[in-house]
Scaffold this motif. Structure first.
Motif, PDB file in Angstrom:
ATOM      1  N   SER A 176       0.818  -1.220   0.000  1.00  0.00           N
ATOM      2  CA  SER A 176       0.000   0.000   0.000  1.00  0.00           C
ATOM      3  C   SER A 176       0.849   1.265   0.000  1.00  0.00           C
ATOM      4  CB  SER A 176      -0.934   0.001   1.211  1.00  0.00           C
ATOM      5  OG  SER A 176      -1.878  -1.036   1.079  1.00  0.00           O
ATOM      6  N   SER A 177       2.094   1.147   0.447  1.00  0.00           N
ATOM      7  CA  SER A 177       2.993   2.307   0.467  1.00  0.00           C
ATOM      8  C   SER A 177       3.769   2.442  -0.840  1.00  0.00           C
ATOM      9  CB  SER A 177       3.985   2.152   1.618  1.00  0.00           C
ATOM     10  OG  SER A 177       4.676   0.917   1.490  1.00  0.00           O
ATOM     11  N   GLN A 178       3.290   1.801  -1.905  1.00  0.00           N
ATOM     12  CA  GLN A 178       4.113   1.686  -3.116  1.00  0.00           C
ATOM     13  C   GLN A 178       4.482   3.014  -3.769  1.00  0.00           C
ATOM     14  OE1 GLN A 178       0.369   0.299  -5.840  1.00  0.00           O
ATOM     15  NE2 GLN A 178       2.341  -0.381  -6.492  1.00  0.00           N
ATOM     16  N   GLN A 179       3.763   4.080  -3.441  1.00  0.00           N
ATOM     17  CA  GLN A 179       4.141   5.378  -4.021  1.00  0.00           C
ATOM     18  C   GLN A 179       5.425   5.907  -3.391  1.00  0.00           C
ATOM     19  OE1 GLN A 179       1.066   8.262  -4.409  1.00  0.00           O
ATOM     20  NE2 GLN A 179      -0.538   6.717  -4.601  1.00  0.00           N
ATOM     21  N   VAL A 180       5.792   5.382  -2.252  1.00  0.00           N
ATOM     22  CA  VAL A 180       6.932   5.914  -1.504  1.00  0.00           C
ATOM     23  C   VAL A 180       8.011   4.862  -1.232  1.00  0.00           C
ATOM     24  CG1 VAL A 180       7.528   7.350   0.481  1.00  0.00           C
ATOM     25  CG2 VAL A 180       5.143   7.182  -0.235  1.00  0.00           C
ATOM     26  N   CYS A 181       7.598   3.611  -1.028  1.00  0.00           N
ATOM     27  CA  CYS A 181       8.560   2.616  -0.543  1.00  0.00           C
ATOM     28  C   CYS A 181       9.525   2.193  -1.634  1.00  0.00           C
ATOM     29  CB  CYS A 181       7.827   1.408   0.038  1.00  0.00           C
ATOM     30  SG  CYS A 181       6.896   0.466  -1.169  1.00  0.00           S
ATOM     31  N   THR A 182      10.708   1.734  -1.219  1.00  0.00           N
ATOM     32  CA  THR A 182      11.747   1.381  -2.184  1.00  0.00           C
ATOM     33  C   THR A 182      11.803  -0.134  -2.388  1.00  0.00           C
ATOM     34  OG1 THR A 182      13.440   1.092  -0.480  1.00  0.00           O
ATOM     35  CG2 THR A 182      13.184   3.310  -1.413  1.00  0.00           C
ATOM     36  N   ILE A 183      12.367  -0.512  -3.514  1.00  0.00           N
ATOM     37  CA  ILE A 183      12.556  -1.932  -3.813  1.00  0.00           C
ATOM     38  C   ILE A 183      13.494  -2.573  -2.793  1.00  0.00           C
ATOM     39  CG2 ILE A 183      13.738  -3.458  -5.457  1.00  0.00           C
ATOM     40  CD1 ILE A 183      10.817  -2.808  -6.168  1.00  0.00           C
ATOM     41  N   GLY A 184      14.514  -1.837  -2.378  1.00  0.00           N
ATOM     42  CA  GLY A 184      15.428  -2.394  -1.373  1.00  0.00           C
ATOM     43  C   GLY A 184      14.695  -2.727  -0.086  1.00  0.00           C
ATOM     44  N   GLY A 185      13.808  -1.835   0.319  1.00  0.00           N
ATOM     45  CA  GLY A 185      12.997  -2.084   1.512  1.00  0.00           C
ATOM     46  C   GLY A 185      12.050  -3.252   1.297  1.00  0.00           C
ATOM     47  N   ASN A 186      11.490  -3.354   0.087  1.00  0.00           N
ATOM     48  CA  ASN A 186      10.611  -4.486  -0.242  1.00  0.00           C
ATOM     49  C   ASN A 186      11.367  -5.803  -0.134  1.00  0.00           C
ATOM     50  OD1 ASN A 186       8.678  -2.935  -2.999  1.00  0.00           O
ATOM     51  ND2 ASN A 186       8.742  -2.494  -0.821  1.00  0.00           N
ATOM     52  N   VAL A 187      12.614  -5.808  -0.612  1.00  0.00           N
ATOM     53  CA  VAL A 187      13.432  -7.025  -0.532  1.00  0.00           C
ATOM     54  C   VAL A 187      13.687  -7.379   0.929  1.00  0.00           C
ATOM     55  CG1 VAL A 187      15.734  -7.982  -0.996  1.00  0.00           C
ATOM     56  CG2 VAL A 187      14.509  -6.743  -2.795  1.00  0.00           C
ATOM     57  N   ALA A 188      14.017  -6.379   1.727  1.00  0.00           N
ATOM     58  CA  ALA A 188      14.301  -6.629   3.138  1.00  0.00           C
ATOM     59  C   ALA A 188      13.089  -7.216   3.844  1.00  0.00           C
ATOM     60  CB  ALA A 188      14.736  -5.331   3.822  1.00  0.00           C
ATOM     61  N   GLU A 189      11.907  -6.705   3.517  1.00  0.00           N
ATOM     62  CA  GLU A 189      10.696  -7.105   4.248  1.00  0.00           C
ATOM     63  C   GLU A 189       9.920  -8.218   3.554  1.00  0.00           C
ATOM     64  OE1 GLU A 189       9.998  -5.755   7.294  1.00  0.00           O
ATOM     65  OE2 GLU A 189      11.938  -4.820   7.007  1.00  0.00           O
ATOM     66  N   ASN A 190      10.322  -8.621   2.367  1.00  0.00           N
ATOM     67  CA  ASN A 190       9.511  -9.530   1.545  1.00  0.00           C
ATOM     68  C   ASN A 190       8.081  -8.992   1.463  1.00  0.00           C
ATOM     69  OD1 ASN A 190       8.556 -11.623  -0.008  1.00  0.00           O
ATOM     70  ND2 ASN A 190       8.486 -13.119   1.660  1.00  0.00           N
ATOM     71  N   SER A 191       7.975  -7.772   0.991  1.00  0.00           N
ATOM     72  CA  SER A 191       6.696  -7.068   0.999  1.00  0.00           C
ATOM     73  C   SER A 191       5.645  -7.776   0.176  1.00  0.00           C
ATOM     74  CB  SER A 191       6.886  -5.656   0.437  1.00  0.00           C
ATOM     75  OG  SER A 191       7.829  -4.959   1.199  1.00  0.00           O
ATOM     76  N   GLY A 192       4.426  -7.637   0.619  1.00  0.00           N
ATOM     77  CA  GLY A 192       3.294  -8.213  -0.099  1.00  0.00           C
ATOM     78  C   GLY A 192       2.510  -7.116  -0.773  1.00  0.00           C
ATOM     79  N   GLY A 193       1.241  -7.048  -0.436  1.00  0.00           N
ATOM     80  CA  GLY A 193       0.357  -6.081  -1.071  1.00  0.00           C
ATOM     81  C   GLY A 193      -0.928  -6.788  -1.444  1.00  0.00           C
ATOM     82  N   ALA A 194      -1.888  -6.007  -1.909  1.00  0.00           N
ATOM     83  CA  ALA A 194      -3.212  -6.569  -2.175  1.00  0.00           C
ATOM     84  C   ALA A 194      -3.172  -7.661  -3.247  1.00  0.00           C
ATOM     85  CB  ALA A 194      -4.163  -5.454  -2.590  1.00  0.00           C
ATOM     86  N   HIS A 195      -2.302  -7.499  -4.226  1.00  0.00           N
ATOM     87  CA  HIS A 195      -2.353  -8.407  -5.372  1.00  0.00           C
ATOM     88  C   HIS A 195      -1.452  -9.630  -5.243  1.00  0.00           C
ATOM     89  CE1 HIS A 195      -4.388  -4.860  -6.863  1.00  0.00           C
ATOM     90  NE2 HIS A 195      -4.943  -5.633  -7.755  1.00  0.00           N
ATOM     91  N   CYS A 196      -0.920  -9.865  -4.048  1.00  0.00           N
ATOM     92  CA  CYS A 196      -0.044 -11.033  -3.915  1.00  0.00           C
ATOM     93  C   CYS A 196      -0.839 -12.323  -3.765  1.00  0.00           C
ATOM     94  CB  CYS A 196       0.993 -10.858  -2.822  1.00  0.00           C
ATOM     95  SG  CYS A 196       0.316 -10.485  -1.242  1.00  0.00           S
ATOM     96  N   LEU A 197      -2.152 -12.240  -3.594  1.00  0.00           N
ATOM     97  CA  LEU A 197      -2.949 -13.464  -3.513  1.00  0.00           C
ATOM     98  C   LEU A 197      -2.730 -14.293  -4.780  1.00  0.00           C
ATOM     99  CD1 LEU A 197      -5.157 -15.242  -2.263  1.00  0.00           C
ATOM    100  CD2 LEU A 197      -6.853 -13.757  -3.344  1.00  0.00           C
ATOM    101  N   LYS A 198      -2.813 -13.654  -5.925  1.00  0.00           N
ATOM    102  CA  LYS A 198      -2.627 -14.384  -7.176  1.00  0.00           C
ATOM    103  C   LYS A 198      -1.163 -14.400  -7.614  1.00  0.00           C
ATOM    104  CE  LYS A 198      -4.197 -14.511 -11.992  1.00  0.00           C
ATOM    105  NZ  LYS A 198      -5.197 -14.008 -12.951  1.00  0.00           N
ATOM    106  N   TYR A 199      -0.458 -13.303  -7.383  1.00  0.00           N
ATOM    107  CA  TYR A 199       0.857 -13.158  -8.011  1.00  0.00           C
ATOM    108  C   TYR A 199       2.049 -13.411  -7.095  1.00  0.00           C
ATOM    109  CZ  TYR A 199      -1.648 -11.565 -12.069  1.00  0.00           C
ATOM    110  OH  TYR A 199      -2.477 -11.529 -13.160  1.00  0.00           O
ATOM    111  N   GLY A 200       1.811 -13.589  -5.806  1.00  0.00           N
ATOM    112  CA  GLY A 200       2.933 -13.889  -4.931  1.00  0.00           C
ATOM    113  C   GLY A 200       3.570 -12.631  -4.374  1.00  0.00           C
ATOM    114  N   PHE A 201       4.593 -12.852  -3.553  1.00  0.00           N
ATOM    115  CA  PHE A 201       5.212 -11.793  -2.765  1.00  0.00           C
ATOM    116  C   PHE A 201       6.517 -11.362  -3.421  1.00  0.00           C
ATOM    117  CE2 PHE A 201       3.113 -15.164  -0.517  1.00  0.00           C
ATOM    118  CZ  PHE A 201       2.007 -14.489  -0.034  1.00  0.00           C
ATOM    119  N   THR A 202       7.205 -10.447  -2.778  1.00  0.00           N
ATOM    120  CA  THR A 202       8.472  -9.971  -3.321  1.00  0.00           C
ATOM    121  C   THR A 202       9.403 -11.146  -3.618  1.00  0.00           C
ATOM    122  OG1 THR A 202       8.239  -7.885  -2.143  1.00  0.00           O
ATOM    123  CG2 THR A 202      10.453  -8.482  -2.876  1.00  0.00           C
ATOM    124  N   THR A 203       9.434 -12.124  -2.727  1.00  0.00           N
ATOM    125  CA  THR A 203      10.380 -13.236  -2.903  1.00  0.00           C
ATOM    126  C   THR A 203      10.110 -14.028  -4.180  1.00  0.00           C
ATOM    127  OG1 THR A 203      11.428 -15.099  -1.772  1.00  0.00           O
ATOM    128  CG2 THR A 203       9.041 -14.917  -1.537  1.00  0.00           C
TER     129      THR A 203
END
Lengths: 490, 394
Positions: free
Chosen positions: A141-168
């Motif tokens: 949900s923070s995608q307008q601000v958050c960085t890919i590096g932070g996403n990698v660190a947190e294995n970020s999800g989001g609304a659409h990971c139900l079908k498409y999976g997570f950062t990992t």
């Protein structure tokens, strides 16, 4: 939670860091350091000794080596949007900000990957790829601000990971600087590189294994069609039933989000969406090829009605669709409109337990007298209860923290997890023991010891207690600070 | 004794090395006892499931015992409404699929020999099949693992919910680790709905460049195949199989649209044949668009294998399989060496999965090898688990 202040670093040492990254990118004045005291979990704060903002892998290596020489721990940070205190500094340590490393290095549409620096903003990637009809799937949900590096660190999800999976599932490779200053390449654009899946170990390790300086991402072709609809229900029971029926019908929605009455009230107050006052709402996307979507949208609509939907709205155009989604994605901030303070929780439960767990959360609300709003990724059982409170009322903050903690325990008892996408960080380290045994944690620590035997990368996060890496790993060994009574066990 | 044991036979050998004993634990507790016994007696241990990939890796540098998962064949937990299934390591994939199928679900992985291949073996070797094009590989489906470590410690990672970022991702660490970090005792997985319909089209007689162009055209047209495999014929031309799965309408629409994209598209439900078990098997990995270059590297290998050699290529993934008997051993070694060095130079790999001829299975050390060795040392400090079998002799 305020960590004790540490003595200031010597001018000579600060000057050496400044030599690496440039004086303008080396921050050590107390009033400037304040900005970096916390991430989006603002109740956890600590003042770093200094903040360095390197611009290249080489500068990161030099910073890490110097920090190591000076005996300073390193905490990596992206945009600081994390909700678990993962980027909270170690008092007096080095905060390594990656926001200047924001170049897109390579795009290979034909083979569906791209290579970026960690400071690139999540949403910028999809914007950049949109003209060619491609996108990057994970959408926190923070995608307008958050960085890919932070996403990698947190294995970020989001609304659409139900079908498409997570950062990992979308990180093909990473270049990482380890705590000894060495550079390792994990994975890459070609699949199935021989050896251990160190990329899998690294993604989601919350900055405790190293600093990522380049990421190879999988990029996807946009689906031919996406249908969004918004369905309202008398209560979360009917909405939950609709989710169950849709999933049981073999439909994998791209996203299926639930909001309860209080969350809807907050979102309306904050964004002005014209949603009705109802007990619960679902916001859902189905996507795929045109004929597939025609079928799944019709079927999901029918099943929602069967489950007792009051009304089903379909956005007239892309703009209205975006408004609906903006409403959902701004839910956390929106709650700020109806309450001076709130705790965001991030528990996960098996989908079949949703109704039961929501009733227990309701009971906690009644028992504590606190209001609790619920927004969640209903398809994968990832709950975000928001416990509302007023810091000005004595004792209410502690009460809210305790209520939030009780919710996590309920999630674990239901067979779930203490965190679905926000990470453990500093916030939930004390709850790790609810989910994992001492042996489990010691085994995870073996991974950390392989990457960072001296524990200089983001120490104090993820694990409930400091842990040593002996030459010969074995059963749990207490850290000296613990035996000395300086560190507690959660 | 902690678990059933018997003397090892030639049938229990791993890459020609025969163990003295075979242990067959039937519970996680017995697994822990066997592993603790191994630690006490300093036993060098190998692991065996259905033995479909037992030829992978270098011969172990020594083998005192094999821990067989044949009595660990239970489905521990299955909640259809959560679409999550937990199974013991020795459960054959076919049993998992039959259980899930009864509820209209599936574990979305389709490696060869599902009757024999066990779920623990699939995790340990990173097994996959053509549906990987849509569903990813086992690392994308696994959500939890019980790992019994070299000293008998039982460790859990992940859990039984699909979305979970608590702690380090031990399930992924287990994937592809070839029994060198511990014994995988149980694992949990997310399931997918069984598709309502499935249809396969075949495009015959394509050059390698045409395979790449067809994949490109499908992607531009936003088709969403679940499997795309190009099989090289004796003359060097490829037959391309494309499978669509999902709800009936979507599948038939995609078949029609594929017909509009390319000439000579024919329905062919019989396209997906199980690969023959061959003495020599290897995998190549490169970028999907590099098939023409890969084809040129593979050709001398196929020539050395002789009659009956096959090459198939997952065209959206960039992963190929070579199989066949061995006609010319010297030529094979030379062709594998040349192909490997060219593939590695461009970021890819060639891994020998089975070979009657002594060949380096893994190729040059990965850039991150030192870190891999460190991980191995932490999990298996005495180097007793499948010693010498994995990358770089780990």
């Amino acid at each position: 939670m305020e960590a004790a202040a540490a003595p200031a670093l010597s001018h000579a040492l600060v000057a050496r860091f400044a030599d690496i990254v440039g004086a303008a990118h080396c921050i050590s004045r107390p009033e400037q350091l304040r900005t970096y005291e916390c991430d989006a979990l603002t109740s956890f704060r600590a003042r770093p000794g200094l903040v360095v903002l390197p611009a290249s892998t080489e500068e990161v290596v030099a910073v890490v080596k110097l920090a190591r020489e000076a005996g300073l721990p390193i905490v990596p940070r992206g945009s600081g949007t994390g909700l678990s205190g993962g980027a909270m500094p170690v008092p007096g340590g080095v905060l390594l900000g990656l926001s200047r490393m924001k170049r897109v290095l390579e795009i290979d549409l034909e083979n569906q990957w791209m290579r970026v620096e960690p400071g690139v903003i999540n949403l910028e990637i999809s914007k950049r790829l949109a003209p060619q009809g491609y996108y990057y799937a994970p959408d926190p949900s923070s995608q307008q601000v958050c960085t890919i590096g932070g996403n990698v660190a947190e294995n970020s999800g989001g609304a659409h990971c139900l079908k498409y999976g997570f950062t990992t599932n979308h990180v093909l490779g990473a270049r990482v600087v380890l705590g000894d200053g060495s550079i390792v390449d994990l994975g890459g654009p070609v699949l199935d590189a021989p050896g251990y899946d160190l990329r899998g170990a690294f993604v989601g390790s919350e900055g405790t294994l190293g600093v990522v300086t380049e990421v190879v991402l999988r990029i996807l072709r946009k689906p031919e069609a996406t249908r969004t609809f918004f369905a309202t229900f008398p209560s979360t029971d009917e909405a939950g039933h609709a989710v169950s029926l849709i999933i049981a019908a073999g439909i994998v929605p791209a996203a299926i989000e639930m909001m309860d009455r209080l969350a809807i009230v907050a979102i309306k107050a904050a964004t002005g969406v014209d949603w009705p006052d109802v007990g619960a709402a679902l916001l859902m996307d189905v996507d795929g090829t045109a004929a597939e979507v025609e079928h799944t949208a019709a079927e999901a609509t029918r099943l929602s009605q069967e489950a007792g939907a009051i009304e089903i709205r379909v956005p007239r155009d892309a703009a209205e669709r975006e408004t609906m989604w903006r409403g959902r994605k701004s839910a956390f901030a929106a709650v700020g409109r109806i309450s001076p303070n709130y705790v965001v929780q991030d528990g996960v439960i098996p989908r079949s337990e949703i109704a039961k767990v929501l009733r227990e959360i309701e009971r906690i609300g009644r028992d504590t007298g606190l209001r609790i709003a619920n927004v969640f990724h209903a398809g994968d059982g990832n709950l975000h209860p928001l416990v509302l409170y007023d810091r000005a009322v004595p004792g209410q903050e502690e009460l809210a923290e305790r209520a939030a903690g009780d919710i996590l325990k309920i999630c674990v008892r239901a067979g779930g997890s203490i965190t679905g996408e926000h990470g453990v960080g500093a916030d939930k380290a004390m709850y790790m023991g609810e989910m994992f045994s001492e042996d489990d944690l010691a085994t995870m620590n073996l991974v950390r010891c392989a990457f960072d035997p001296d524990a200089i990368m983001n120490p104090g996060k993820v694990f409930p207690t400091p842990r040593l890496c002996g030459d010969r790993p074995g059963k749990y060994v207490a850290h000296p600070t613990e035996t000395a009574g300086l560190a507690g066990r959660g | 004794m902690p678990a059933q044991s018997r003397p090892g036979t030639a049938d229990d050998a791993i890459r020609g090395v025969q163990p003295k004993f075979v242990y067959s634990p039937s519970t996680v507790e017995e697994c822990a006892e066997v592993m603790a016994l191994g630690a006490r007696d300093k036993l060098r241990l190998g692991f065996a499931g259905g033995r479909t990939e037992i030829g992978l890796g270098a011969p172990p540098s020594g083998l005192d015992a094999v821990v067989a998962t044949e009595r660990l064949g239970r489905i521990v937990e299955y909640t259809p409404s959560d679409m999550v299934l937990i199974a013991e390591a020795g459960t054959p994939l076919a049993r998992i699929q039959a259980t899930a199928r009864a509820e209209g679900q599936m574990l979305a992985i389709d490696p060869p020999e599902p009757e024999r291949a066990t779920i623990g073996g699939i995790v340990a070797t990173g097994g996959f099949g053509p549906r990987r094009a849509r569903y990813g590989t086992i690392r994308d489906l696994i959500i939890g693992v019980t790992l019994v470590r070299a000293d008998g410690t039982v460790a859990h990672g992940g859990g039984k919910v699909v979305k979970n970022v608590a702690g380090f991702d031990l399930p992924k660490v287990a994937c592809g680790s070839l029994g060198t970090l511990g014994l995988i005792a149980t694992a949990s997985f997310r399931l997918h709905p069984l598709p309502e319909a499935s249809a396969t089209a075949r495009l015959a007689g394509l050059t390698a460049a045409q395979v790449v162009a067809t994949v490109d055209a499908m992607r531009r047209a936003q088709l969403e195949p679940t499997s795309v495999e190009a099989i090289r014929g004796a003359g060097g031309a490829y037959d391309l199989g494309v499978r669509f799965e999902g709800f009936g309408k979507g599948v038939s629409q995609q078949m029609v649209r594929l017909g509009d994209l390319a000439r000579g598209v024919l329905p062919d439900e019989a396209f997906w044949r199980a690969p023959a078990r061959a003495p020599f098997r290897a995998r190549v990995a490169s970028l999907p668009s590099r098939l023409p270059a890969v084809d040129a590297l593979v050709e001398p290998i196929l020539a050395a294998l002789g009659a009956g050699a096959t090459f198939s290529w997952y065209a959206t993934l960039g992963l190929g399989s070579i199989a066949g008997p061995v006609a010319d051993e010297a030529a094979l070694a030379a062709a594998v060496g040349l192909a490997r060095s060219a593939l590695v130079d461009s970021g890819g790999s060639l891994v020998v999965h089975s070979s009657p001829v002594a060949l380096d299975p893994w190729g040059p050390l990965p850039q991150a090898f030192r870190l891999m060795a460190e991980l191995k040392k932490r999990f298996d400090p005495d180097g007793r688990l499948n010693p010498g079998r994995f990358v770089g002799g780990l």
